[in-house]
Design an enzyme around this catalytic site. Structure first.
Site, PDB file in Angstrom:
ATOM      1  N   ASP A 229      -3.592   4.268   0.478  1.00  0.00           N
ATOM      2  CA  ASP A 229      -2.451   4.052  -0.412  1.00  0.00           C
ATOM      3  C   ASP A 229      -1.401   3.169   0.248  1.00  0.00           C
ATOM      4  O   ASP A 229      -0.848   2.259  -0.386  1.00  0.00           O
ATOM      5  CB  ASP A 229      -1.815   5.394  -0.777  1.00  0.00           C
ATOM      6  CG  ASP A 229      -2.668   6.204  -1.736  1.00  0.00           C
ATOM      7  OD1 ASP A 229      -3.146   5.645  -2.727  1.00  0.00           O
ATOM      8  OD2 ASP A 229      -2.860   7.403  -1.481  1.00  0.00           O
ATOM      9  N   SER A 230      -1.113   3.437   1.506  1.00  0.00           N
ATOM     10  CA  SER A 230      -0.066   2.681   2.191  1.00  0.00           C
ATOM     11  C   SER A 230      -0.468   1.224   2.398  1.00  0.00           C
ATOM     12  O   SER A 230       0.356   0.309   2.250  1.00  0.00           O
ATOM     13  CB  SER A 230       0.257   3.338   3.538  1.00  0.00           C
ATOM     14  OG  SER A 230       0.758   4.647   3.347  1.00  0.00           O
TER      15      SER A 230
END
Length: 401
Positions: free
Chosen positions: A175-176
């Site tokens: 996600d990051s």
């Protein structure tokens, strides 16, 4: 509480409309806000972003993560299933430089908020899509969380010990990474808009954000016949470059794999090894032999390191110019003099009343450094404020039907 305008951020004057929830989209929104953009976060009435209650929470159920991932944002509630809410969001999109979303592909189009419709009244808008598998291709419609992107992107296969199943790194890496690529893509599109005058779409697939970090794994296989495997805390053929336990129970990462650096490490170790200079040993003198004898070299370095405290070991290694660092946990980070000197620990008071330390602005800008102006707004805290701003602006778009 309203977020006061700031001249400190390089993106001051840029408006971002954030649609979506959880991590990939909202972390990108956090970064835009860090850099000074006006980030308007749309949340469902009543519940809001699930991140409000995710992770470690207070006794009242308030997320300790929320103040950071929602910092520098204005919270506005709008129900996209309601005609008034949809018209409100549609009008806000006309004022935005960037529309950021991380729904499943096609979801925005169902609300009449597809890229072409948005650009019909706001030609310069940049629409950033973050999804598991991208907006096109045979898997586009599949649900894709960060963990799935890490698996398909290849990093799970190479993470962990060789005799155990694939591991994760302990954070939401996929996600990051997708969020950071979303910000990079949007900034590139903003730069291009300066020349063309029109916006474009930015399509970020989580699995692709992960795959972009996988170095030469594809060519290693196709040309070299090598499939990279899990190798624990080291890279195969690179030694010494590992975390070594110390006498005080902590661990120190020593990166002395380059020939010149290894000679300096050997000099630091020699007095404790009865004067033995490992850099003259044929097994360790050069990079290739060190890699082939990595296990044996690691045992020697580990035995040596274990006789010293981490502070003593780091001081000795610094004296000899050997790159090293203690393996940090959160208590180390929030008290470390270097973190503090570079403002990497920012303390603010959350809406729930607790003081929250969080990371500072990354990267550092010399003239427009950005700032943490506000943290974790209450659900819908800025709805009236934003509606009033919108009402004061002329609008030309037709309301969706």
């Amino acid at each position: 509480m309203s977020i006061a305008p700031s001249s400190a951020g390089p993106l001051e004057g840029i408006r971002v409309l954030e649609l979506g929830s959880f991590i990939a989209g909202p972390f990108a929104g956090q970064l835009f806000g860090d850099y000074g953009a006006d980030v308007i976060k749309i949340e469902n009435p009543g519940t809001g972003d699930p991140m409000r209650s995710w992770g470690v929470t207070t006794d009242d159920g308030d997320s300790l993560w929320w103040p950071a991932i929602a910092r520098n944002k204005r919270s506005v509630v709008a129900d996209l299933h309601d005609p008034d809410g949809l018209a409100f969001v549609r009008a806000l999109a006309d004022t935005a430089d960037i529309v950021l979303e991380n729904f499943r592909p096609g979801r925005l189009a169902e609300f009449g908020l597809d890229d072409e419709t948005l650009r019909s009244t706001n030609p310069g808008v940049i629409v950033v899509h973050v999804s598991g598998f991208g907006q096109t291709g045979p898997r586009a419609a599949e649900a894709g969380f960060g963990s799935i992107g890490e698996a398909v992107g290849g990093i799970r296969h190479t993470t962990g010990d060789p005799d155990r199943p694939p591991a994760r790194c302990g954070i939401s890496l996929g996600d990051s990474l997708a969020a950071m690529h979303a910000v990079m893509g949007a900034l590139a599109a903003l730069h291009e808009r300066e020349r063309s005058g029109v916006g474009q779409s930015v399509d970020v697939a989580i699995y692709e954000a992960v795959a972009s970090l996988m170095e030469s794994t594809m060519v290693d296989y196709e040309v070299g016949g090598v499939v990279r495997q899990r190798s624990g805390g080291v890279l195969p053929g690179v030694a010494p470059a590992n975390a070594y336990p110390c006498a005080d129970g902590s661990e120190v990462l020593i990166a002395a794999n380059a020939d010149t650096v290894f000679r300096r490490l050997a000099a630091a170790m020699a007095p404790d090894l009865a004067g033995t200079d490992l850099s003259t040993d044929d097994r360790f003198a050069e990079h290739g032999p060190r890699g082939r004898n990595a296990d044996e070299l690691d045992r020697i370095v580990a035995d040596w390191a274990s006789t010293r405290t981490s502070a003593d070991l780091l001081a000795l290694l610094a004296e000899h110019g050997v790159p090293a660092g203690r393996v940090y946990t959160a208590p180390d980070m929030i008290t470390d003099p270097h973190y503090l000197a570079r403002d990497m620990v920012v303390r603010r008071t959350a809406r729930a009343g607790f003081e929250t330390p969080m990371n500072g602005i990354v990267p550092r800008f010399s003239r427009t450094p950005g700032s943490v102006r506000d943290v974790g707004p209450d659900l819908g805290e800025h709805t009236d404020e934003v509606r009033a701003e919108l009402a004061a602006r002329p609008t030309t778009h037709e309301e969706p039907t």
